[in-house]
Design a protein around this motif. Structure first.
Motif: not given
Length: 177
Positions: A20-30, A41-48
């Protein structure tokens, strides 16, 4: 990354956290390109991330972890948008002058992208901001390459209608947008 995926599939929580640490920046941007607010944005990332953690055992090919979790995130963003019915329709887009200062062009581009329909906003973001190929995008959104190409084309045309005409959208990547 592949080794951590295999470890995570066997229940190694630390390996999953590293992934998750590796993909976190990419997921957040998306997520931030799709969602309208920081909280969504944060809700969606957390749920994903939670859904990925609970179903990592179903991932068949460890090398596709990033594609897999990005697909989960996009589905989650779409679900939240539908649930909260916060899709904003713009009836009128204010005309912009052709001589925007460079420091305002990035904001203007982001505003223009946010006006796009979800399908178009997703492919534009994946292509220009995540530097993914049409083939990779097709896998993520589970559509044909032709569909991705047509969505990119339509999105570019829509962006050209609202953006400064001096920015050639068709042939540039995110460094210039």
């Amino acid at each position: 990354m592949r080794l951590d995926v295999i470890k995570a599939q066997k229940g190694d929580k630390e390996a999953f956290c590293r992934l998750i640490k590796q993909v976190e920046p990419s997921l957040y941007r998306m997520a931030s390109s799709i969602m309208k607010s920081e909280q969504e944005c944060l809700d969606a990332a957390q749920e994903a991330v939670l859904k990925a953690y609970l179903s990592i055992g179903s991932l068949k090919s460890p090398q596709y972890f990033k594609t897999w979790i990005t697909r989960i995130l996009i589905r989650e963003c779409t679900r939240i948008l539908k649930e909260r019915k916060k899709v904003v329709h713009f009836d009128h887009v204010e005309a912009r002058e052709n001589h925007l200062p460079p420091h305002e062009q990035g904001d203007y581009v982001q505003e223009a992208i946010e006006m796009l329909e979800d399908d178009h906003r997703i492919v534009i973001t994946l292509y220009y901001f995540q530097d993914l190929s049409v083939k990779e995008i097709a896998k993520i959104i589970q559509q044909s390459e032709g569909t991705v190409k047509s969505r990119l084309s339509r999105a570019r045309k829509k962006l050209e209608k609202v953006m400064v005409r001096d920015i050639p959208l068709g042939g540039i990547r995110h460094e210039s947008i």
